[in-house]
Design a protein around this motif. Structure first.
Motif, PDB file in Angstrom:
ATOM      1  N   ARG A 115       2.329  -3.923  -3.627  1.00 49.86           N
ATOM      2  CA  ARG A 115       2.109  -3.271  -2.340  1.00 49.86           C
ATOM      3  C   ARG A 115       0.795  -2.512  -2.321  1.00 49.86           C
ATOM      4  NH1 ARG A 115       8.149  -1.197  -1.931  1.00 49.86           N
ATOM      5  NH2 ARG A 115       9.074  -3.013  -0.931  1.00 49.86           N
ATOM      6  N   LYS A 116       0.490  -1.807  -3.415  1.00 47.04           N
ATOM      7  CA  LYS A 116      -0.763  -1.049  -3.486  1.00 47.04           C
ATOM      8  C   LYS A 116      -1.969  -1.981  -3.383  1.00 47.04           C
ATOM      9  CE  LYS A 116       1.070   2.746  -6.223  1.00 47.04           C
ATOM     10  NZ  LYS A 116       1.114   3.353  -7.551  1.00 47.04           N
ATOM     11  N   LEU A 117      -1.894  -3.122  -4.073  1.00 49.50           N
ATOM     12  CA  LEU A 117      -2.998  -4.075  -3.997  1.00 49.50           C
ATOM     13  C   LEU A 117      -3.134  -4.639  -2.589  1.00 49.50           C
ATOM     14  CD1 LEU A 117      -2.629  -6.033  -7.352  1.00 49.50           C
ATOM     15  CD2 LEU A 117      -4.377  -4.368  -6.746  1.00 49.50           C
ATOM     16  N   GLY A 118      -2.009  -4.901  -1.922  1.00 51.90           N
ATOM     17  CA  GLY A 118      -2.044  -5.423  -0.567  1.00 51.90           C
ATOM     18  C   GLY A 118      -2.622  -4.425   0.415  1.00 51.90           C
ATOM     19  N   ILE A 119      -2.281  -3.156   0.251  1.00 53.13           N
ATOM     20  CA  ILE A 119      -2.816  -2.109   1.136  1.00 53.13           C
ATOM     21  C   ILE A 119      -4.317  -1.979   0.942  1.00 53.13           C
ATOM     22  CG2 ILE A 119      -2.828   0.381   1.555  1.00 53.13           C
ATOM     23  CD1 ILE A 119       0.205   0.323   0.946  1.00 53.13           C
ATOM     24  N   ALA A 120      -4.776  -1.989  -0.302  1.00 51.86           N
ATOM     25  CA  ALA A 120      -6.215  -1.877  -0.579  1.00 51.86           C
ATOM     26  C   ALA A 120      -6.966  -3.070   0.011  1.00 51.86           C
ATOM     27  CB  ALA A 120      -6.456  -1.785  -2.082  1.00 51.86           C
ATOM     28  N   LYS A 121      -6.393  -4.251  -0.087  1.00 56.30           N
ATOM     29  CA  LYS A 121      -7.043  -5.451   0.449  1.00 56.30           C
ATOM     30  C   LYS A 121      -7.151  -5.365   1.974  1.00 56.30           C
ATOM     31  CE  LYS A 121      -6.639 -10.480   0.174  1.00 56.30           C
ATOM     32  NZ  LYS A 121      -5.824 -11.580  -0.327  1.00 56.30           N
ATOM     33  N   ARG A 122      -6.059  -4.907   2.627  1.00 55.26           N
ATOM     34  CA  ARG A 122      -6.090  -4.755   4.090  1.00 55.26           C
ATOM     35  C   ARG A 122      -7.109  -3.713   4.530  1.00 55.26           C
ATOM     36  NH1 ARG A 122      -0.837  -3.007   5.269  1.00 55.26           N
ATOM     37  NH2 ARG A 122       0.030  -3.872   3.389  1.00 55.26           N
ATOM     38  N   MET A 123      -7.205  -2.631   3.762  1.00 51.33           N
ATOM     39  CA  MET A 123      -8.170  -1.582   4.112  1.00 51.33           C
ATOM     40  C   MET A 123      -9.601  -2.110   4.007  1.00 51.33           C
ATOM     41  SD  MET A 123      -6.396   1.755   2.396  1.00 51.33           S
ATOM     42  CE  MET A 123      -7.626   2.907   2.920  1.00 51.33           C
ATOM     43  N   ARG A 124      -9.892  -2.896   2.944  1.00 51.47           N
ATOM     44  CA  ARG A 124     -11.232  -3.471   2.811  1.00 51.47           C
ATOM     45  C   ARG A 124     -11.556  -4.395   3.979  1.00 51.47           C
ATOM     46  NH1 ARG A 124      -9.750  -5.167  -2.390  1.00 51.47           N
ATOM     47  NH2 ARG A 124      -9.704  -3.359  -3.706  1.00 51.47           N
ATOM     48  N   LYS A 125     -10.564  -5.190   4.427  1.00 52.09           N
ATOM     49  CA  LYS A 125     -10.779  -6.080   5.575  1.00 52.09           C
ATOM     50  C   LYS A 125     -11.080  -5.285   6.842  1.00 52.09           C
ATOM     51  CE  LYS A 125      -8.251 -10.314   4.622  1.00 52.09           C
ATOM     52  NZ  LYS A 125      -7.115 -11.146   5.041  1.00 52.09           N
ATOM     53  N   GLN A 126     -10.336  -4.202   7.053  1.00 52.31           N
ATOM     54  CA  GLN A 126     -10.540  -3.389   8.247  1.00 52.31           C
ATOM     55  C   GLN A 126     -11.916  -2.724   8.229  1.00 52.31           C
ATOM     56  OE1 GLN A 126      -8.632  -2.924  11.001  1.00 52.31           O
ATOM     57  NE2 GLN A 126      -7.210  -4.478  10.241  1.00 52.31           N
ATOM     58  N   ILE A 127     -12.322  -2.243   7.068  1.00 53.81           N
ATOM     59  CA  ILE A 127     -13.636  -1.610   6.950  1.00 53.81           C
ATOM     60  C   ILE A 127     -14.732  -2.626   7.252  1.00 53.81           C
ATOM     61  CG2 ILE A 127     -15.263  -0.620   5.275  1.00 53.81           C
ATOM     62  CD1 ILE A 127     -12.818   0.785   3.998  1.00 53.81           C
TER      63      ILE A 127
END
Length: 167
Positions: A134-146
């Motif tokens: 879950r932590k890796l998925g959240i970090a990946k989504r945040m990078r996409k949004q940025i």
């Protein structure tokens, strides 16, 4: 097979396995499920109409079950091993007594596979648990949004040196 490669298994545990069923006794069981059921370590699921009424481990004991439970207690006291991590995860949710049974069942499956299939014990090292995924998925989504909004480190209030060391 070297059963001592399994963390928590001692010479006494291996001796009790040899005394109780021996290396040829494992061949009487078609699967590891049959073996742990014979040991009275598998839950007895009572289901009616698709609803689970009970899933307790049946009563009954033998010397091999006692030896596996003692090995499991020593696993519970270890740190940073695959089985001790499993032990701690289950103990957090179910309590120590249920955890000892669950880990002893897992230990029985590992031993059955080692003896019958001649497989060495290889604990999974790269396995990610659900919270880590879950932590890796959240970090990946945040990078996409940025990237989507074209934000820079200054927009986010981050120092450029910190961002380089974090990635």
């Amino acid at each position: 097979m070297d059963l001592l490669a399994i963390e928590g298994v001692s010479h006494a545990t291996i001796l009790s396995i040899m005394v109780e069923i021996g290396p040829e006794g494992f061949r009487k069981f078609n699967s590891s499920k049959e073996f742990v059921s014979w040991l009275r370590l598998a839950p007895n699921n009572k289901i009616s109409g698709g609803k689970v009424l009970s899933s307790k481990v049946p009563k009954g004991s033998n010397r091999l079950k006692i030896a596996l439970r003692q090995a499991t207690n020593s696993i519970g006291n270890l740190k940073d091993t695959h089985l001790s991590d499993f032990f701690k995860r289950v103990a957090f949710r179910k309590g120590r007594q249920a955890t000892v049974s669950a880990t002893a069942r897992k230990l029985g499956v590992i031993i059955w596979n080692m003896v019958t299939k001649k497989e060495p014990y290889k604990p999974p090292k790269e396995y990610l648990f659900l919270d880590q995924k879950r932590k890796l998925g959240i970090a990946k989504r945040m990078r996409k949004q940025i990237a989507k909004f074209g934000l820079t480190n200054e927009d986010l209030g981050l120092n450029a040196n910190i961002c380089k060391t974090a990635t």
